[in-house]
Scaffold this active site. Structure first.
Site, mmCIF file in Angstrom:
data_model
loop_
_atom_site.group_PDB
_atom_site.id
_atom_site.type_symbol
_atom_site.label_atom_id
_atom_site.label_comp_id
_atom_site.label_asym_id
_atom_site.label_seq_id
_atom_site.Cartn_x
_atom_site.Cartn_y
_atom_site.Cartn_z
ATOM 1 N N ASN A 383 65.203 32.845 -26.736
ATOM 2 C CA ASN A 383 65.810 31.552 -26.777
ATOM 3 C C ASN A 383 64.787 30.012 -27.204
ATOM 4 O OD1 ASN A 383 67.258 30.045 -27.336
ATOM 5 N ND2 ASN A 383 68.814 31.011 -25.705
ATOM 6 N N ASP A 384 63.710 29.819 -25.752
ATOM 7 C CA ASP A 384 63.469 28.454 -25.405
ATOM 8 C C ASP A 384 61.920 28.317 -26.760
ATOM 9 O OD1 ASP A 384 65.512 27.600 -24.279
ATOM 10 O OD2 ASP A 384 64.688 28.216 -22.189
ATOM 11 N N VAL A 385 61.666 29.520 -26.531
ATOM 12 C CA VAL A 385 60.168 29.356 -27.242
ATOM 13 C C VAL A 385 60.084 29.586 -28.698
ATOM 14 C CG1 VAL A 385 59.196 31.104 -25.345
ATOM 15 C CG2 VAL A 385 60.558 32.551 -26.979
ATOM 16 N N ALA A 424 65.899 26.659 -20.165
ATOM 17 C CA ALA A 424 65.771 24.946 -20.509
ATOM 18 C C ALA A 424 67.775 24.664 -20.724
ATOM 19 C CB ALA A 424 65.305 24.513 -21.963
#
Lengths: 458, 172
Positions: A383-385, A424
């Site tokens: 997700n965040d990456v 995050a």
């Protein structure tokens, strides 16, 4: 055996460690490198045994330790690797505390530099041990560690605790008689600090913590080397310390955060978090059959795995899908973000377990250069990456974090259980992009469905 | 090529310093002495020979000194010369530099095996554990025993699990 030969033998062991690590720089030689390090350890062990008379206690200890070690190492599942590494880390730290403590009991009249080394061993060892245990609990997802317990004004408590430990160390050295009680106090205080430090850290920050604890376990061993004036402990401890530090800084860079920022749990003061409903208004979901249609004729396919792949144990399914696509002429690659997963290199190990050739594993910078020529990019449990906000919104909590720019691919297929945010805690506009299709479900099941659909199509 | 050269130079420097330190420490050892195991005990003997009346008498029955069934004179010896400490610090710093040089070249693919492998190396504390485990009696012997067990789990388990991982990378 003459003493100088003993010293030279210790020295050879230290050299072997260096050569062993040197061979770790390539997958082809790495097995030999690890074996070399193991031989070095065996050598150091034999020397230490030769230097003293045989002892039943020691033999029993060695056998018990070896049996437990073999059992753990051979029965552990590859997906549980982060926990195991954390656990082993902690044991090394604990052993260092005990050795320094035992030396202190045998000879309380140490000199200043030995007392300093003893105190350092106590502090670093205790932080390593307790920190690693908490990290283990979190990675194993034990209930007690699910949520960090709240400590009022934690930063101040940590600061005071650190100051107290320093004062105790000073006292320990000044007292000059090697006070066992002071040592115990130091170890206890450092234990509390270790728990508090790791307590507040979670999720995507775990790779940093694991790498840092790895470094500490080496430094603890080196400090023990200063206590007993032993070259091989100092050298190998320093090597491990350096290794852990490098990994730590690499992980921090990969998140565009400083080490203090990670350690003290200050997630950058983000601006307004975009409303998830607003961002996700145009999300389009798809089915395995549709994905199979899209894959038909795809030339280049890239998989971007995240922690979700590890949780769902989807690596074998992914590999099987990749194999089938490869047989039909597609070029397969895997784009791996440095902090994907829960420890440095986590995704690589999982994919290697599933027989993915390491030539197909591409680093973030490398894969980013060619993503615009990719037909289909799979995002599996990440997700965040892959969140473009890192590049587009300078006020975001993850602003400046390097990402894998999957959005450049012609079609992006995101396999995810739901639209829930990543570590995050912010929504990901990628999921609603024009070229993105969401396939909701468990990663392993979803990939298997795609695989079956692809097979039917062909 | 240049990297290899740089790296070998660093190793050579480390080697030279250790060898010099060893030769220097060895200077004072009586030939008939039973084997002491550490630089420290060697140094004690050195001091003892050169300065027969050390200013303060310390009980130095440390794990390291006592390991080699030290003689009575050994136990009467003075402290460790500062230059030995400096030497150890020197080696420590050089080893860190070598570590930096090597580890930066490990590809991200191998970061997990690197971590678990280096973690196993930190099980080297086992040497210290062995030295104290047999020396003590009662509590300290038990502490030593515990340290031996923990360090052995760390080392044996660490190397094995690293091997398991690396074997997966090497399959093809």
């Amino acid at each position: 055996m003459d003493s100088v030969y003993l010293q030279v033998a210790y020295f050879v062991a230290a050299l072997l460690f260096i050569f062993g690590l040197k061979k770790m720089t390539h997958p082809r030689t790495a097995v030999k490198g690890n074996a070399l390090s193991a031989i070095a350890m065996a050598l150091a062990l034999v020397i230490a045994l030769v230097a003293r008379d045989g002892y039943v206690f020691i033999t029993v200890g060695l056998m018990v330790g070896a049996a437990i070690g073999v059992w753990l190492a051979t029965t552990i599942k590859m997906t549980a690797m982060p926990q195991l590494v954390a656990l082993f880390n902690g044991l090394g730290g604990a052993a260092s505390i005990l050795v320094a403590g035992a030396v202190l009991m045998l000879d309380p009249h140490q000199q200043a530099h030995e007392l300093i080394a003893t105190a350092a061993t106590g502090v670093i060892g205790a932080v390593t041990f307790w920190g690693s245990l908490v990290a283990f609990g979190k990675l194993q997802e034990l209930k007690a560690f699910k949520k960090p317990f709240h400590v009022p004004s934690q930063q101040m408590v940590n600061g005071l605790l650190a100051a107290f430990i320093l004062a105790m160390c000073a006292l320990f050295v000044v007292l000059n008689t090697g006070h066992g009680l002071v040592y115990v106090v130091i170890v206890l205080a450092a234990s509390v600090l270790g728990v508090l430090l790791v307590n507040s850290i979670g999720g995507a920050d775990m790779p940093v913590v694991i790498a840092l604890l790895n470094s500490y376990s080496g430094l603890a061993a080196a400090a023990t080397g200063f206590v007993i004036n032993n070259v091989v402990l100092v050298v190998s401890g320093a090597l491990v310390g350096a290794s852990g530090l490098i990994l730590t800084s690499l992980m921090c860079k990969a998140m565009n955060r400083s080490l203090t920022n990670v350690l003290f749990g200050v997630m950058g003061e983000g601006g307004e978090v975009a409303d998830a409903d607003e961002v996700y208004r145009n999300v389009r979901s798809t089915s395995a059959d549709d994905v199979a249609m899209i894959l038909d004729g795809a030339q280049r396919v890239v998989f971007v795995p995240g922690y979700g792949m590890a949780v769902a144990q989807a690596q074998h399914a992914v590999r099987n899908l990749a194999k089938v696509l490869e047989e039909h002429g597609a070029q397969i690659e895997y784009g791996i973000h440095p902090v994907a997963g829960r420890m440095p290199g986590h995704m690589n190990v999982l994919l290697a377990e599933a027989d993915v050739p390491y030539e197909q594993l591409k680093e973030m910078d490398e894969i980013n250069q060619t993503l615009d020529t990719v037909d289909v990019a799979f995002v599996i449990g990440a997700n965040d990456v892959v969140n473009p906000v890192a590049q587009t919104d300078p006020n975001s909590v993850i602003a400046g974090m390097p990402i894998i720019e999957v959005g450049k691919a012609r079609t992006v297929i995101v396999i995810k259980r739901s639209l829930s945010p990543g570590f995050a805690g912010i929504p990901n506009p990628l999921f609603a992009a024009d070229n993105t299709l969401m396939l909701f479900g468990d990663a392993q099941k979803a990939v298997l469905e795609i695989l079956n659909a692809v097979k039917e199509n062909l | 090529m240049q990297r290899v050269l740089k790296w070998s130079c660093a190793t050579a420097v480390l080697l030279a310093f250790t060898a010099a330190g060893l030769a220097w420490a060895e200077d004072g050892v009586k030939p008939a002495q039973p084997e002491p195991t550490t630089v420290k005990s060697l140094q004690k003997q050195l001091l003892e020979e050169n300065a027969p009346a050390p200013p303060k008498t310390e009980s130095v029955e440390t794990a390291s000194a006592a390991t080699a069934s030290a003689t009575a004179e050994d136990i009467e010896a003075g402290g460790l010369s500062p230059s030995v400490i400096a030497l150890l610090l020197f080696i420590f710093v050089l080893a860190i530099f070598i570590g930096f040089e090597i580890i930066t070249k490990v590809p991200p693919t191998l970061h997990t095996p690197l971590m678990s492998g280096s973690n196993a190396i930190s099980g080297i504390t086992i040497v210290g554990a062995l030295l104290v485990a047999g020396d003590g009696q009662g509590v300290s012997a038990f502490i030593g025993f515990l340290a031996v067990v923990l360090a052995t789990i760390n080392a044996v388990g660490g190397f094995l699990v690293t091997h398991r991982m690396l074997a997966m990378f090497q399959k093809r």
